[in-house]
Scaffold this motif. Structure first.
Motif, PDB file in Angstrom:
ATOM      1  N   UNK A  56     -28.247 -32.312  31.783  1.00 19.96           N
ATOM      2  CA  UNK A  56     -29.088 -31.220  33.132  1.00 19.96           C
ATOM      3  C   UNK A  56     -27.735 -30.872  33.907  1.00 19.96           C
ATOM      4  N   UNK A  57     -26.993 -31.807  34.361  1.00 18.68           N
ATOM      5  CA  UNK A  57     -25.856 -31.129  35.554  1.00 18.68           C
ATOM      6  C   UNK A  57     -25.053 -29.650  34.595  1.00 18.68           C
ATOM      7  N   UNK A  58     -24.690 -30.286  33.530  1.00 17.97           N
ATOM      8  CA  UNK A  58     -24.035 -29.000  32.557  1.00 17.97           C
ATOM      9  C   UNK A  58     -24.128 -28.029  32.732  1.00 17.97           C
ATOM     10  N   UNK A  59     -25.891 -27.493  32.345  1.00 14.89           N
ATOM     11  CA  UNK A  59     -26.836 -26.672  32.263  1.00 14.89           C
ATOM     12  C   UNK A  59     -26.718 -26.111  33.594  1.00 14.89           C
ATOM     13  N   UNK A  60     -26.624 -26.716  34.630  1.00 11.50           N
ATOM     14  CA  UNK A  60     -27.303 -26.063  35.926  1.00 11.50           C
ATOM     15  C   UNK A  60     -25.928 -25.549  36.798  1.00 11.50           C
ATOM     16  N   UNK A  61     -24.538 -26.344  36.127  1.00 15.66           N
ATOM     17  CA  UNK A  61     -23.356 -25.454  36.404  1.00 15.66           C
ATOM     18  C   UNK A  61     -22.907 -24.088  35.802  1.00 15.66           C
ATOM     19  N   UNK A  62     -23.559 -24.177  34.533  1.00 16.72           N
ATOM     20  CA  UNK A  62     -23.663 -23.147  33.638  1.00 16.72           C
ATOM     21  C   UNK A  62     -24.261 -22.040  34.758  1.00 16.72           C
ATOM     22  N   UNK A  63     -25.386 -21.969  34.249  1.00 20.80           N
ATOM     23  CA  UNK A  63     -25.934 -21.248  35.215  1.00 20.80           C
ATOM     24  C   UNK A  63     -25.160 -20.659  37.327  1.00 20.80           C
ATOM     25  N   UNK A  64     -25.030 -21.934  37.228  1.00 20.08           N
ATOM     26  CA  UNK A  64     -24.189 -21.615  38.286  1.00 20.08           C
ATOM     27  C   UNK A  64     -22.494 -20.587  38.302  1.00 20.08           C
ATOM     28  N   UNK A  65     -21.818 -21.110  37.758  1.00 19.99           N
ATOM     29  CA  UNK A  65     -20.971 -19.701  36.946  1.00 19.99           C
ATOM     30  C   UNK A  65     -21.464 -18.707  36.523  1.00 19.99           C
ATOM     31  N   UNK A  66     -22.380 -18.430  35.964  1.00 16.35           N
ATOM     32  CA  UNK A  66     -23.263 -17.014  35.451  1.00 16.35           C
ATOM     33  C   UNK A  66     -23.108 -16.596  36.634  1.00 16.35           C
TER      34      UNK A  66
END
Length: 351
Positions: free
Chosen positions: A5-15
């Motif tokens: 979940x943290x990885x998904x949120x991190x990638x979404x945050x980078x976008x």
């Protein structure tokens, strides 16, 4: 929260941060050259997204009407200024620059609204269509008050945002729109985790455009003129650089960035006539982190805003904006502590 979940949120945050990065660069560019906090930046991006959605549904973009209105107002403003200064001989040049050139993208958009036009053409015409908006607004609103204080310019910019929101409602209506993804497919990262092509496109676009932004400032005459005006307006004027022209160039570059942002975010969120305000406001937070002068710090601030927003939406969707805007408090406090404050000398006035 699991690592996945943290990885998904991190990638979404980078976008998200990639979008705020581009918007922050545009805000810093305009402020450094003109001292204007261009609040309507997000509105231009929203108009671009709605224009692209209009193309996909086979309609003529209502942005054409908006550009026509702004063109007429800017042309009247320029002609009135020339007449007052006794420079009527320059009216034909004004007709070309403020009356004809802004209409070229409108003509292209009208032609591109016909059936059978490929999607890449729609994207290119959408960006071109919104490019004249910021320079036209500059000529109508900001150029006549260019010597006003920063506070006055900020108040006028905020009022201009509300005016554009009303015009957006008039031309686009209250309905929201979302376009088709610009990039299909996904990139597998292992353990069944994938990154969508749209996210990759957003991040890659931010990297490429930031690199081009750097090259323009470092390698071109126009970029050096912008830097000179940003550093010292009086000195730039003394060496032959006209601040009005560099301001026009800055608004044009920022409008181009806003158009690209609108195209990038149109497939990932439903855009309304007033959706641009929150985008511009979060980009402003990133610009404040950079002190409204530093492009690298603005980029770091934009990525921080995107990541914080992503994780905050996981913890509390209702409070995510509050958490993002709360970043301003420690940043402003830190800047207040580290900045050198000079007491203003009191001048004695002889009575």
């Amino acid at each position: 929260m699991t690592p996945d979940v943290a990885l998904i949120l991190g990638i979404d945050g980078l976008a998200n941060g990639a979008v705020y990065l581009l918007a922050g660069l545009g805000l810093v560019l305009i402020f450094s050259v003109t001292r204007v906090v261009f609040v309507p930046f997000g509105d231009v991006a929203a108009f671009a997204a709605l224009s692209l959605a209009a193309f996909e549904t086979g309609r003529v973009p209502p942005t054409i009407g908006l550009v026509l209105v702004l063109t007429a107002l800017a042309l009247l403003t320029e002609i009135g200024s020339l007449v007052r200064r006794g420079e009527s001989a320059r009216i034909p040049k004004a007709l070309l620059g403020w009356g004809v050139l802004p209409l070229v993208p409108c003509l292209l958009a009208w032609l591109a609204s016909r059936p059978g036009v490929p999607a890449p053409v729609h994207i290119a015409v959408t960006v071109l269509l919104v490019v004249p908006i910021a320079p036209l607004l500059s000529r109508i609103v900001f150029q006549p008050i260019a010597d006003a204080s920063v506070l006055v310019l900020l108040i006028v910019s905020l009022a201009l945002h509300f005016l554009l929101s009303g015009l957006g409602l008039l031309f686009f209506g209250p309905e929201g729109s979302r376009t088709q993804p610009l990039a299909s497919g996904s990139l597998p990262l292992g353990d069944g985790f994938t990154v969508s092509g749209q996210v990759i496109l957003m991040v890659a676009s931010a990297i490429v455009l930031s690199g081009l932004f750097f090259l323009v400032f470092e390698r071109t005459v126009a970029g050096k003129a912008l830097r000179a005006t940003a550093v010292n307006r009086v000195g730039a004027r003394l060496v032959g650089i006209r601040p009005a022209r560099t301001a026009l160039l800055a608004y044009g570059c920022a409008s181009l960035l806003a158009g690209l942002i609108g195209v990038l975010i149109a497939p990932v969120t439903t855009m309304y006539y007033d959706s641009g305000f929150i985008i511009g406001l979060k980009a402003f937070v990133a610009a404040i982190i950079g002190g409204l002068v530093s492009y690298p710090m603005t980029a770091i601030g934009a990525l921080a805003v995107g990541v914080v927003e992503s994780f905050a939406s996981f913890w509390s969707g209702a409070l995510k904006d509050v958490i993002v805007f709360s970043l301003l408090i420690p940043v402003l406090m830190l800047r207040s502590f580290v900045s050198v404050h000079a007491e203003e000398e009191e001048e004695e006035v002889d009575q």
